[in-house]
Write a protein that holds these residues in place. Sequence first.
Motif, PDB file in Angstrom:
ATOM      1  N   THR A  70     -41.321  80.555 -20.954  1.00 36.90           N
ATOM      2  CA  THR A  70     -41.754  79.382 -20.188  1.00 36.90           C
ATOM      3  C   THR A  70     -41.169  78.103 -20.770  1.00 36.90           C
ATOM      4  N   LEU A  71     -41.220  77.964 -22.081  1.00 33.06           N
ATOM      5  CA  LEU A  71     -40.664  76.769 -22.727  1.00 33.06           C
ATOM      6  C   LEU A  71     -39.157  76.657 -22.505  1.00 33.06           C
ATOM      7  N   GLY A  72     -38.459  77.770 -22.618  1.00 31.24           N
ATOM      8  CA  GLY A  72     -37.008  77.740 -22.447  1.00 31.24           C
ATOM      9  C   GLY A  72     -36.597  77.319 -21.046  1.00 31.24           C
ATOM     10  N   PHE A  73     -37.229  77.899 -20.047  1.00 30.03           N
ATOM     11  CA  PHE A  73     -36.858  77.576 -18.672  1.00 30.03           C
ATOM     12  C   PHE A  73     -37.301  76.168 -18.291  1.00 30.03           C
ATOM     13  N   MET A  74     -38.440  75.731 -18.810  1.00 26.84           N
ATOM     14  CA  MET A  74     -38.859  74.366 -18.509  1.00 26.84           C
ATOM     15  C   MET A  74     -37.942  73.345 -19.182  1.00 26.84           C
ATOM     16  N   GLY A  75     -37.322  73.721 -20.303  1.00 23.45           N
ATOM     17  CA  GLY A  75     -36.311  72.864 -20.913  1.00 23.45           C
ATOM     18  C   GLY A  75     -35.120  72.691 -19.977  1.00 23.45           C
ATOM     19  N   ILE A  76     -34.718  73.776 -19.307  1.00 21.65           N
ATOM     20  CA  ILE A  76     -33.641  73.692 -18.314  1.00 21.65           C
ATOM     21  C   ILE A  76     -34.045  72.768 -17.168  1.00 21.65           C
ATOM     22  N   ALA A  80     -32.201  69.272 -16.076  1.00 21.80           N
ATOM     23  CA  ALA A  80     -31.677  69.139 -14.718  1.00 21.80           C
ATOM     24  C   ALA A  80     -32.278  67.930 -14.004  1.00 21.80           C
ATOM     25  N   SER A  81     -33.548  67.630 -14.274  1.00 16.64           N
ATOM     26  CA  SER A  81     -34.190  66.463 -13.667  1.00 16.64           C
ATOM     27  C   SER A  81     -33.510  65.180 -14.132  1.00 16.64           C
ATOM     28  N   VAL A  82     -33.160  65.124 -15.404  1.00 16.21           N
ATOM     29  CA  VAL A  82     -32.460  63.955 -15.937  1.00 16.21           C
ATOM     30  C   VAL A  82     -31.065  63.851 -15.315  1.00 16.21           C
ATOM     31  N   ALA A  83     -30.394  65.001 -15.152  1.00 19.38           N
ATOM     32  CA  ALA A  83     -29.068  64.987 -14.524  1.00 19.38           C
ATOM     33  C   ALA A  83     -29.148  64.492 -13.081  1.00 19.38           C
ATOM     34  N   ALA A  84     -30.182  64.914 -12.345  1.00 16.50           N
ATOM     35  CA  ALA A  84     -30.360  64.455 -10.963  1.00 16.50           C
ATOM     36  C   ALA A  84     -30.628  62.960 -10.915  1.00 16.50           C
ATOM     37  N   LEU A  85     -31.366  62.468 -11.902  1.00 21.23           N
ATOM     38  CA  LEU A  85     -31.682  61.039 -11.975  1.00 21.23           C
ATOM     39  C   LEU A  85     -30.415  60.196 -12.043  1.00 21.23           C
ATOM     40  N   PHE A  86     -29.399  60.679 -12.767  1.00 18.59           N
ATOM     41  CA  PHE A  86     -28.168  59.913 -12.956  1.00 18.59           C
ATOM     42  C   PHE A  86     -27.020  60.405 -12.061  1.00 18.59           C
ATOM     43  N   LEU A 150     -40.430  56.407  -3.061  1.00 14.83           N
ATOM     44  CA  LEU A 150     -39.157  56.074  -2.437  1.00 14.83           C
ATOM     45  C   LEU A 150     -39.165  54.631  -1.919  1.00 14.83           C
ATOM     46  N   ASN A 151     -40.232  54.244  -1.257  1.00 12.47           N
ATOM     47  CA  ASN A 151     -40.314  52.897  -0.697  1.00 12.47           C
ATOM     48  C   ASN A 151     -40.430  51.817  -1.762  1.00 12.47           C
ATOM     49  N   LEU A 152     -41.137  52.147  -2.855  1.00 13.46           N
ATOM     50  CA  LEU A 152     -41.395  51.127  -3.878  1.00 13.46           C
ATOM     51  C   LEU A 152     -40.277  51.032  -4.917  1.00 13.46           C
ATOM     52  N   PHE A 153     -39.729  52.172  -5.319  1.00 13.42           N
ATOM     53  CA  PHE A 153     -38.814  52.176  -6.470  1.00 13.42           C
ATOM     54  C   PHE A 153     -37.455  52.808  -6.184  1.00 13.42           C
ATOM     55  N   GLY A 154     -37.277  53.410  -5.020  1.00 12.91           N
ATOM     56  CA  GLY A 154     -36.009  54.062  -4.722  1.00 12.91           C
ATOM     57  C   GLY A 154     -36.039  55.542  -5.072  1.00 12.91           C
ATOM     58  N   TRP A 155     -35.025  56.259  -4.585  1.00 13.06           N
ATOM     59  CA  TRP A 155     -35.044  57.710  -4.725  1.00 13.06           C
ATOM     60  C   TRP A 155     -34.870  58.178  -6.168  1.00 13.06           C
ATOM     61  N   HIS A 156     -34.239  57.379  -7.030  1.00  8.52           N
ATOM     62  CA  HIS A 156     -34.069  57.799  -8.424  1.00  8.52           C
ATOM     63  C   HIS A 156     -35.413  58.036  -9.116  1.00  8.52           C
ATOM     64  N   ALA A 157     -36.417  57.232  -8.762  1.00  9.29           N
ATOM     65  CA  ALA A 157     -37.710  57.334  -9.431  1.00  9.29           C
ATOM     66  C   ALA A 157     -38.391  58.672  -9.164  1.00  9.29           C
ATOM     67  N   ILE A 158     -38.036  59.335  -8.070  1.00  8.69           N
ATOM     68  CA  ILE A 158     -38.629  60.643  -7.769  1.00  8.69           C
ATOM     69  C   ILE A 158     -38.266  61.649  -8.868  1.00  8.69           C
ATOM     70  N   PHE A 159     -37.055  61.553  -9.370  1.00  9.96           N
ATOM     71  CA  PHE A 159     -36.642  62.491 -10.416  1.00  9.96           C
ATOM     72  C   PHE A 159     -37.259  62.134 -11.770  1.00  9.96           C
ATOM     73  N   ALA A 163     -39.240  64.813 -14.127  1.00  9.85           N
ATOM     74  CA  ALA A 163     -39.033  64.945 -15.569  1.00  9.85           C
ATOM     75  C   ALA A 163     -40.362  64.856 -16.313  1.00  9.85           C
ATOM     76  N   ALA A 164     -41.225  63.942 -15.887  1.00  3.94           N
ATOM     77  CA  ALA A 164     -42.541  63.804 -16.520  1.00  3.94           C
ATOM     78  C   ALA A 164     -43.367  65.064 -16.327  1.00  3.94           C
TER      79      ALA A 164
END
Length: 394
Positions: A70-76, A80-86, A150-159, A163-164
């Motif tokens: 579980t820890l290993g896959f959640m690390g992936i 990936a969430s950080v990569a989507a953010l950028f 999306l309306n308040l902060f833009g689509w980047h904030a969704i990722f 991540a959180a």
Amino acid sequence: RRVGLIGALLAAIGPVSMALYTPAMPVIAEAFGSTDAAIKLTLSLYFAGFAFAQLIAGPLSDGLGRRPVTLGFMGIYLAASVAALFADSANMLIAARFMQGCGAAVGIAVSRALVRDLFTGVAAARIMNLIGIILAIGPALSPTIGGLTLNLFGWHAIFLLMAALGVIIMLVTVFSLRETVTADVSRLSPRALLASYRMILSDPLFLAASLTISGTLGAIYAQATILPFLMMNVIGLTPTQFGLTMMIQSGSFLAGSLATRYLMARWGAEKLVAPGLVMTGAASLALFFLLTVHGASFMAVMGPVALFAAGIAFVMPAMSMAALKPFPSNAGAAAALMGFMQMAAGLSGGLLSGLIGDPVLSMAVIIPGFGLTASLAYVLWRRLRALQDQMETV
């Protein structure tokens, strides 16, 4: 209760990551100057990663233990969430979403395996129902949260939210999840893995039960690809309105889960499957005739969608445990294969909708097809089980 809460959190990561994202799909298509079909790939390949990675995560959790896998896959998932953010292009986002799906795959496989490790019979069905009740809340709120974000902060904030969530699940795994299986690396040899999957796939009751669930949950996953474009581009909802609208689907599933919990105490889980399939069948017929005869409207879509979701809640507890019951020592692999079939169904529905192009026609044809598949698979399961009971009696 503890297993139910942790299991629900693990199982929710996949649907929540899907539901948070769907309101942003048309906006992201515009931001990248891309086509709707290309952005649909970000969801379709998320399904693909989620589906195929389960085939790895499940057996790994049987051989190495539920916690480390579980820890290993959640690390992936977190990476990936950080990569989507950028992400600065549709192709980069597609790749990041694929890896997100791979990481999130551990949740559904391990959550079901945990239940099979610790419970059987009525207790297992009640735990699965509890997971379903809690699981309904996350996807119910996620489209609304995604639309508002999306309306308040833009689509980047969704990722950032995703991540959180990945960090939270990793902390829960470290501090609250106890190991429920004895590690045995001999299960991880290619020959052992193939033998395990061959044994599971040779069980016709497993296949019939899994197809019943795939026909119901697969429709929900396919709808995630179709509904954003149908409700926003055709019917004209805003992202926030779409997010609020999706609470109808998840709220109906929650209501069905609560009703299932009450009725299960009186009649048992298995007797609720047929009424649930009657609901999904009626919803499928209504969706087909309303969209093909009267055309797309808010109620023509969301009325049948709500009824279909309520029916799923009646089907899931009994059929999930029916599929896993024969495999106490291979619960992770069996849960992974069952989850793979569900996600593969959703992926095929999403890809088919892309080929059809028209979201109205896609909704009118694909979702009723899933409902018919579930009903036929359940009839087959009933006949196979009756035959098995006769043979055991003899």
